[in-house]
Design an enzyme around this catalytic site. Structure first.
Site, PDB file in Angstrom:
ATOM      1  CG  HIS A 157      -0.185   0.098   2.522  1.00  0.00           C
ATOM      2  ND1 HIS A 157       0.190   1.283   3.102  1.00  0.00           N
ATOM      3  CD2 HIS A 157       0.250  -0.880   3.361  1.00  0.00           C
ATOM      4  CE1 HIS A 157       0.828   1.051   4.232  1.00  0.00           C
ATOM      5  NE2 HIS A 157       0.875  -0.258   4.415  1.00  0.00           N
TER       6      HIS A 157
ATOM      7  CG  HIS B 172      13.151  -4.841 -13.621  1.00  0.00           C
ATOM      8  ND1 HIS B 172      13.998  -5.487 -14.492  1.00  0.00           N
ATOM      9  CD2 HIS B 172      12.264  -5.783 -13.206  1.00  0.00           C
ATOM     10  CE1 HIS B 172      13.636  -6.763 -14.587  1.00  0.00           C
ATOM     11  NE2 HIS B 172      12.586  -6.962 -13.808  1.00  0.00           N
TER      12      HIS B 172
END
Length: 217
Positions: free
Chosen positions: A142, A151
């Site tokens: 979150h 990446h």
């Protein structure tokens, strides 16, 4: 929610590599009817897996009007960012690819050109920047904010409220403690545990992660 995700008939994939094959299979699983590969090594390189490579940069540029979407499947963060910028300037239909076996919160935002692989999890109010790769079975919890061309490698995990700067690479199996700020151009080594903030352009490795070098120094 702003996923910038769509499906259509034909998706162009720039970058004919192993990563490109995974992106192709994710796209087909997500509902695209067909993929076309383009690569700078063409015509010397003719195939990737079961797919033919049909052209290079110039071929892709000439095909943009008939394509339903374009994604860049190149692992190098800097090159991917440059190519996506060029494609957007050419008004290409840059799209994201979300494998149907990924779990992405309805409150997360995924910017164009990103790919989210099978088993990846993106939780509430996370922001995934332009051209980011969320690889197999990674998790972004979150309120994380990921910059452009990031990446997150297979099996890497970001706890809540982590910030990752542009072009940074979180290595396979690495983990990042909640609230940590990781700068731009950072490399986090495989299996590292990041428990404190990381400045721009550093490579960090180990448990806990410590600086190995500053790139360009």
């Amino acid at each position: 929610m702003n996923r910038q995700v769509q499906v259509g008939h034909t998706l162009a994939i720039m970058g004919a590599s192993g990563h490109g094959k995974v992106v192709a299979e994710a796209a087909l699983a997500a509902g695209w009817s067909a993929v076309e590969f383009y690569d700078r090594a063409w015509p010397g390189k003719q195939r990737v897996g079961r797919w033919a490579i049909v052209g290079d940069d110039a071929g892709l540029a000439s095909a943009l009007n008939r394509l339903d979407g374009v994604v860049v499947a190149i692992g190098n963060n800097q090159i991917r960012q440059v190519l996506l910028t060029q494609l957007r300037q050419a008004e290409a239909k840059v799209v994201s690819v979300l494998h149907p076996a990924a779990c992405v919160s309805v409150s997360a935002r995924v910017e164009p050109g990103s790919v989210i692989m099978a088993g990846a999890i993106v939780n509430a109010d996370a922001v995934i920047g332009l051209g980011t790769i969320l690889n197999t079975a990674c998790s972004v919890d979150h309120d994380c904010i990921l910059g452009d061309a990031v990446h997150i490698s297979p099996g890497a995990h970001l706890a809540g409220d982590v910030h990752v700067g542009d072009r940074s690479w979180i290595g396979i199996g690495a983990s990042v403690r909640q609230g940590v700020r990781i700068g731009s151009g950072v490399i986090v080594g495989a299996g590292a545990a990041v428990v404190s903030d990381v400045e721009d352009d550093l490579t960090v490795v180990g448990v806990p992660a410590r600086p190995l070098s500053r790139r360009g120094a």
